[in-house]
Structures are given as structure tokens and as C-alpha cells.
Enzyme design. Sequence first.
Site, PDB file in Angstrom:
ATOM      1  N   GLU A   2       0.599  -3.764  12.079  1.00 21.91           N
ATOM      2  CA  GLU A   2       0.780  -5.211  11.866  1.00 21.91           C
ATOM      3  C   GLU A   2       1.094  -5.990  13.141  1.00 21.91           C
ATOM      4  O   GLU A   2       1.281  -7.198  13.085  1.00 21.91           O
ATOM      5  CB  GLU A   2       1.907  -5.431  10.868  1.00 21.91           C
ATOM      6  CG  GLU A   2       1.616  -4.818   9.528  1.00 21.91           C
ATOM      7  CD  GLU A   2       2.751  -5.002   8.545  1.00 21.91           C
ATOM      8  OE1 GLU A   2       3.915  -5.058   8.984  1.00 21.91           O
ATOM      9  OE2 GLU A   2       2.470  -5.068   7.346  1.00 21.91           O
ATOM     10  N   LYS A  20       2.493  -0.771  15.909  1.00 21.06           N
ATOM     11  CA  LYS A  20       3.730  -0.613  15.140  1.00 21.06           C
ATOM     12  C   LYS A  20       3.783   0.769  14.480  1.00 21.06           C
ATOM     13  O   LYS A  20       4.826   1.388  14.363  1.00 21.06           O
ATOM     14  CB  LYS A  20       3.760  -1.699  14.062  1.00 21.06           C
ATOM     15  CG  LYS A  20       4.963  -1.652  13.152  1.00 21.06           C
ATOM     16  CD  LYS A  20       4.894  -2.785  12.131  1.00 21.06           C
ATOM     17  CE  LYS A  20       6.127  -2.792  11.238  1.00 21.06           C
ATOM     18  NZ  LYS A  20       6.010  -3.787  10.161  1.00 21.06           N
ATOM     19  N   GLN A  21       2.612   1.210  14.004  1.00 18.10           N
ATOM     20  CA  GLN A  21       2.585   2.450  13.215  1.00 18.10           C
ATOM     21  C   GLN A  21       1.185   3.042  13.274  1.00 18.10           C
ATOM     22  O   GLN A  21       0.275   2.427  13.822  1.00 18.10           O
ATOM     23  CB  GLN A  21       2.964   2.140  11.778  1.00 18.10           C
ATOM     24  CG  GLN A  21       1.977   1.243  11.056  1.00 18.10           C
ATOM     25  CD  GLN A  21       2.592   0.556   9.856  1.00 18.10           C
ATOM     26  OE1 GLN A  21       3.279  -0.437   9.999  1.00 18.10           O
ATOM     27  NE2 GLN A  21       2.344   1.092   8.681  1.00 18.10           N
ATOM     28  N   TRP A  69       0.824  -1.217   0.000  1.00 20.21           N
ATOM     29  CA  TRP A  69       0.000   0.000   0.000  1.00 20.21           C
ATOM     30  C   TRP A  69       0.857   1.265   0.000  1.00 20.21           C
ATOM     31  O   TRP A  69       0.345   2.376  -0.010  1.00 20.21           O
ATOM     32  CB  TRP A  69      -0.936   0.008   1.217  1.00 20.21           C
ATOM     33  CG  TRP A  69      -0.273   0.313   2.551  1.00 20.21           C
ATOM     34  CD1 TRP A  69       0.966  -0.086   2.946  1.00 20.21           C
ATOM     35  CD2 TRP A  69      -0.815   1.081   3.628  1.00 20.21           C
ATOM     36  NE1 TRP A  69       1.226   0.352   4.221  1.00 20.21           N
ATOM     37  CE2 TRP A  69       0.152   1.076   4.663  1.00 20.21           C
ATOM     38  CE3 TRP A  69      -2.008   1.759   3.839  1.00 20.21           C
ATOM     39  CZ2 TRP A  69      -0.061   1.746   5.875  1.00 20.21           C
ATOM     40  CZ3 TRP A  69      -2.219   2.409   5.041  1.00 20.21           C
ATOM     41  CH2 TRP A  69      -1.250   2.400   6.040  1.00 20.21           C
TER      42      TRP A  69
HETATM   43  C1  BGC Z   1       4.873  -1.684   7.109  1.00 19.68           C
HETATM   44  C2  BGC Z   1       3.842  -1.694   6.015  1.00 19.68           C
HETATM   45  C3  BGC Z   1       4.530  -1.378   4.702  1.00 19.68           C
HETATM   46  C4  BGC Z   1       5.664  -2.347   4.458  1.00 19.68           C
HETATM   47  C5  BGC Z   1       6.429  -2.056   3.192  1.00 19.68           C
HETATM   48  C6  BGC Z   1       5.988  -2.647   6.775  1.00 19.68           C
HETATM   49  O1  BGC Z   1       6.971  -2.573   7.747  1.00 19.68           O
HETATM   50  O2  BGC Z   1       4.292  -2.066   8.331  1.00 19.68           O
HETATM   51  O3  BGC Z   1       2.853  -0.731   6.287  1.00 19.68           O
HETATM   52  O4  BGC Z   1       3.614  -1.446   3.659  1.00 19.68           O
HETATM   53  O5  BGC Z   1       6.562  -2.285   5.531  1.00 19.68           O
HETATM   54  O6  BGC Z   1       7.023  -0.798   3.256  1.00 19.68           O
END
Ligand code: BGC
Length: 805
Positions: free
Chosen positions: A493, A614-615, A354
Site C-alpha cells: 500500500e 510495506k509488505q 483480503w
Molecule cells: C495491510 C492490508 C491488510 C489490512 C488489514 C493493512 O495494514 O496492508 O494488507 O488487509 O492491514 O489487516
Amino acid sequence: MSTWQIIYRGFDPGDEGRREALCTLGNGYFATRGAAPESRADGVHYPGTYIAGCYNRLTSAVAGREVEHESLVNAPNWLLLTFRVGDGPWFDPARVELLDHEQEMDLDRGILVRRLRFRDGRGRTTRVVQRRVVHMAEPHLAGLETTLVAEDWSGPLTIRCGIDGTVTNSGVERYRELDGRHLADVRTAEIGPDVVVLHARTSQSRIRIAEAQRVRVLVDGEVPDATPVLVRRDGVIAHDITADVDRNAEVRVDKIVSLHTSRDFASTEPVAEAIEQVRDAADFDDLLRSHCLAWARLHTAFHFGLSTSEPAQQAVRLHLCHLLQTVSPHTADLDVGIPARGLHGEAYRGHVFWDELFVLPSLTLHLPQLTRALLRYRYRRLPRARKAARDNGFAGAMFPWQSGSNGREESQLVHLNPLSGRWLVDHTHLQRHIGIAIAHNTWHYHQATGDDEFHQDHGAEMILEITRFFASLADHDHSRDRYVIRGVVGPDEYHTAYPGSNRPGIDNNAYTNVMTAWLCRTAVQVLRELPAGRRGELVDALDIRHHEIDRWKRIAQRMFVPFHGDGIISQFEGYEQLAELDWAAYRRRYGDIQRLDRILEAEGDDPNRYQASKQADVLMLFHLLSAEELAELFTGLGYPMPSIPDNIDYYLERTSHGSTLSAVVHAWVLARSRRHRALEFFDEVLASDLHDTQHGTTSEGIHLAAMAGSIDLLQRCFAGIEVRGGVLRLNPLWPAELGPLELSIRFRGQPLTIRVTGRTATVRTAAGHTREPVTCACGSRTIQLGPGETARFSLEPGAAGTTTC
Ligand code: BGC
């Protein structure tokens, strides 16, 4: 040092991986890491060349099961160039006395220069300068010029120039248990005294890759009396050229390489194309000139003049450079998506996530044709997304969380926690919100460009099919009389299941649910606004019935959004019942807790147990939607509009920022309330790769979304520049600390220059009688700006508002 440069002095084996990634050169078609030409993958160096969209699948046995992975293939290493004096050892910087070593990355013109001086075991001193480009105008060409000076010796010097087809995908430690041998049938041929070719095919996708090299050597400007000797073994081909060199003589080696694949257009077959092109190619100096002109043109289209502090300027230029090296005007002709880690390394196997949500808007203002091409990558994979939805019992189109060649789900089934050494079942593919990102980007592109052709031919269909999927994912919960979405994973995540539960996924991720309501409203608007003819065609072709549209309308009014406490949006249903983490204790114990998930798992604990993200997850809502849009959505859903600052505070305390995307979103959502904090996050975004803030991840590839996100933050967030509904909307809240910003954008095909400082924006349109007036809005004012006119808008209290001339 200029802010258009990055210079690395000395040689630091521990830092080489990061430097290689940041010194990658590319042109959108392919990119090559800044590895030393004489190096091989040896734990310090990692030569990598990645061709956009060149994927291959391999099956490996991991943790007792067979898994198939698709990876962006590491193509044959075209850099190979080394030398030796007499019958001495081949040059190896680790085995000589390195007197000087410097690498300079020119961010303005995409040139990598390496300067070094060394003394060999016999006390001979040699000076070397190497310049290389991956050509921005001729996407199949690259060049490496090497100049050697024998400072205090004379004798025979042998130069070896070749192509190495023995490379594998082994750049990411965590994936090393997986098979990485993607190249098969490696063949080589000598085409003439100065040309050799190496070709191979990828083992499963059967993409043929051909690289041809042409080498010319001059000693003090003269062609030496030297016959190249062919060296051919084990998937490597090279020419050895030996010349007698006098003390202080200058030896110049020009190596030009042409790279073609069976995916190219206007091609008979790659080997013939590579040979023909390299034979006809100009010499290095001329190629350098045309390369620089192409970069200059690119900077005109993407002019981004920032006069902030030098470190910040340098970081933004680095980001712009790598963005344009990953997606350039050449991308418009390719069938490729945005690989999360650029074409710079092998993390996430070159997959497309995404992350384009953070990349496309930054391109749309300058090079909208690229956004269009990148959305076409998704459109071409719509049939597969439909199949995925069908196979899983849903309607519409279910796009994969990780995408590669054909749009199949490429997420890993198991992943390795390097801290515990355990392979873990991975449920992150349940991030269905990927579809929302694609729909949002499609809608935003339509709003920003007014590209009706794309919208009618492709965009509307994608939005409608994605909406269908989310509408079928939602169930009506009779007890609440609301729609719910169960068993998904949100952007955070860390939470992939409820604690102790075997059922994967969590329920009612607020971001997914609210955005589903947004999507349903948008789909209804799309249908309403399409011209009747096209609407009829689409409704017939997709067989959209009234009851389906009614369901979308109901979902837009009755989607469930979990709340707790005093107006806090719960990240998902039950989030508030999870344990609070003792953040201070973990910080004390581990220092860096960005990857809290790995720490907890290694301790035998489980991140699912905690209110720890995480984010940005809930906060993504404030990133994607304006306060007005959100208020409308919540009111439509029958919920009070939650307090944005309260929600920011709540989640800020519970986020580890384990993804570089997190700082982008936090800077964005804080920009209008707590500027100081927003700028701290902005600085973190700037440091992400330059200072490898995730400790070791940059060497595996840049974080493209953070890089593009920093530009997006500057132009759409701080400068407040948006194009919507055919109107250029300005809402600047530019931090004085950053100095003024001057940038050029394309607004509905017209070039405009915008200067922003504080709450003031000045817009200048290009002169020319064929140009149309443009509509600009700022605050309560909307004006028409004719060709060659300038308007100054100010939102400062007591300022004149708008003046034009
Ligand atoms: C993030 C995702 C992201 C992916 C690729 C992951 O660490 O949690 O949101 O899409 O990295 O950059």
C-alpha cells in the site's frame, strides 16, 4: 505457567490496552475485551463488546469534508460491576493500595480470571477473584462471577452490577475526530429484583441490541437479607445490593448476561429474548461446565498438538484461541465476514479485507463449514459487487477493498497520519486484487472439500463474475500485443500513484496481472468441469458468450508482466526507476521503520518515490501458487520462469514489513529454501500480538490474519498438508526445531489424524465400517487408506517410502 495460559502479573496502565485485547473472550457471535469490570473508557481501559456483523454508519466532518464511515459498533458494556464499603468510594484500583493483581487467560477453555488484593484508604484489606466467560455453547450468554473476601474488616458492602449504554466507539486514537456515537434510543427497565435490561438501537442501521442481566448474591453460601436498589441514569442501569459482611466472610456475586439483537434467527424481538433467556439461564457453575464442554469439542475438531518450545506453543495456542473466538461454529449461521482485527477492537472499524486469504485455509482443514459460511458472506454481496463494477464502467463483479454490512466500498477517503497530524487522501480502495483473493479462496475451498453443492450453487458463479471483472479491467495494449491493467494498487500500500502524478494508482502490478492470468485459466477450467446442465444454466443466466471465454483464454496467454534486471519481476511497471531508499540511514534515525510511509510523509517526502514496500507484493505469487503452477502460468504467458530465490532476495531488501501479513508470507516463501530465515519470520508472526511488535496496534484489536496465518504456515507450509482434487497430499518439510506436530483434520467429511516430523508423515484414519477409503499421496506414491488404517510416508533420502498397517 502452562502454555495454555497467559498470565499478567501486576497492573501496568501503559500495557492495559494490549492485555485487554489479548484477554478478549468471544464465541463467534460476540466478543468482549478483557477490560476490568469496574472500568470505563478512560485512556487506560477500554471496555468493548462487539457483535459479529453489527455495523452502523455515521457522518463526520473531517479535514473540511463530510465523510461517512461504517463501523463495527461497540455494544453496551455488560461487564459493569463495582463495589464499596459503607459509604466509601467505589472501587478504583488507581486509588487503593494494590497488594496483588493478576489476570490469567485460559486459552484452552476461554476463561478469564482476575485475582487481586487491595488495602483501601481506611486500611481494610479485601481479596477479589473474578471469573468470566462468553459462552461457547450458548452464543447469547456471558457470565461474570465475583468473589470478595473481607480479610480484616466487617461492615456493609454494596455491590453495583449493571449495564452501561453510554459507550461510544472511541478505542482508536486516530479516529477520535470522527463521530463515534452509534447507539441511540437507549432504554432501560427493571424486570424484577434480580433482572434488569438495557436496549438500544444503532442510529442508522437500526439494529436493536438488548442486554439483560441477572444477579445473585450469596454471603458465605447464604442469600443475604438485602433488597436490590435500582440505579438508573443517563443510559446506565444497575442494581445496588448491600449486605452486611463479617470479617473473612465470602461474598459471591453471579452476574449472567444475555445479549440479543434484531439480526438473530429464531427470535421474536431482542428485548423479550434477552429477558427470557437470562431468567432461565443456569447458574454460573453450570454455565462454566457447559462452556468448557463446548471448548473441548472445538479442540477435538481443531486438535493441534505442537510440542515445540514453550513460548512458541503458548503463542500458537493464543492464536488458535482467538481465531476460534472470532469465528466459531456459531459463525456458520451468521452473515458475517472476517474482520481484520477480530472482534477485539476498533481498528479498521471492524472491516473485512483480503485477510480472509490467510484465515480461510486454516479453517478449511478442520471446520470446513465455517469457510463455506464465510464465502457465503461474499456471495450474498455479489449483486452489490456487480453494481460496483457497472457503476465504474466494468463488467462482472468488483468486490470492495473494505467490506462491512452490505458489501459497499467502506475504504476511507482520507486517513490521518498520526506522525504529521495531516489528513491525507487515500487511494487504497484501488486494491482490486481483493477479488482475486475471493476467487482464490473459493477455488481452494472447492479443491479442498469437493463441496460440489456449494461450488455449483455459489462458488462457480463468484469465480466467473470476478473473472469477468478482471477481464474488463484489462486493456489490450497494441504496441505490446499484451493485456495491461492500469490504475490499481497492489498489496503493497505504499505505492498508490507514480511520483508527482495526480493520477491515482500504478500500472501493471505484477501480482494482480499474474493472478488475473491464473483467474482466467481457472474460470475456463470451472466452466469445463461443471456438469453440462449447470454449465448451461450459468452460461445462460450470466450471459457468457464465446467471445468472452476466448478473451479469458487470450488474457491467460498474453497478460503483460513487467520485469527488470535479470529476471526480477517488477512489482509494477516502472518500479525499478524509483529511487533506492537508504534503509540503513532510516533505521539509524528512526529505529522502527515499519511504518515508513508515515515517516516519509511526515518528513515532507513521499513513499511513492522509493523502491520500498510495506509488505510482500510480488512474493504473494510464491505464497499462493506452487512453483509448478507458476511455471505453467509463465510458460503459458510466453515468459521464462523467473528465479524464485532471486526475486525473494530482491524484495526482502526493500520491504519494511509494515503489515503483520508480511512476516507470514516471508516465512512461507522462505520455508523451502532458507529454513533458518523462515523460522525467524515465523517467530515474528508468533510475536505480532503477544509482544505487540507494531507498537501499540494490538490494543486496537488483534491481527487475525497473522494469527491464523501462523497455523496455516504450520499445517500447509511446514507440514505440507494439502487436500486437492480429492487427494490428501503430503509434502512435509517440518523443521526439527519445532518438535513433532500432531493434528486432526476433516478430509471429505472423515476425521484423520496426522503426525509430522522432518520429512515423515503418519496418517491414521478413523475406524468404522461406514467410512470410505481415502486417497493419500506423498512424493511419487499414491495409496488408498481404509478405515482404521495407518500409513507412514517418508521423503527422507533412503527411507522406505510408504508403509501401511
Ligand atoms: C495491510 C492490508 C491488510 C489490512 C488489514 C493493512 O495494514 O496492508 O494488507 O488487509 O492491514 O489487516
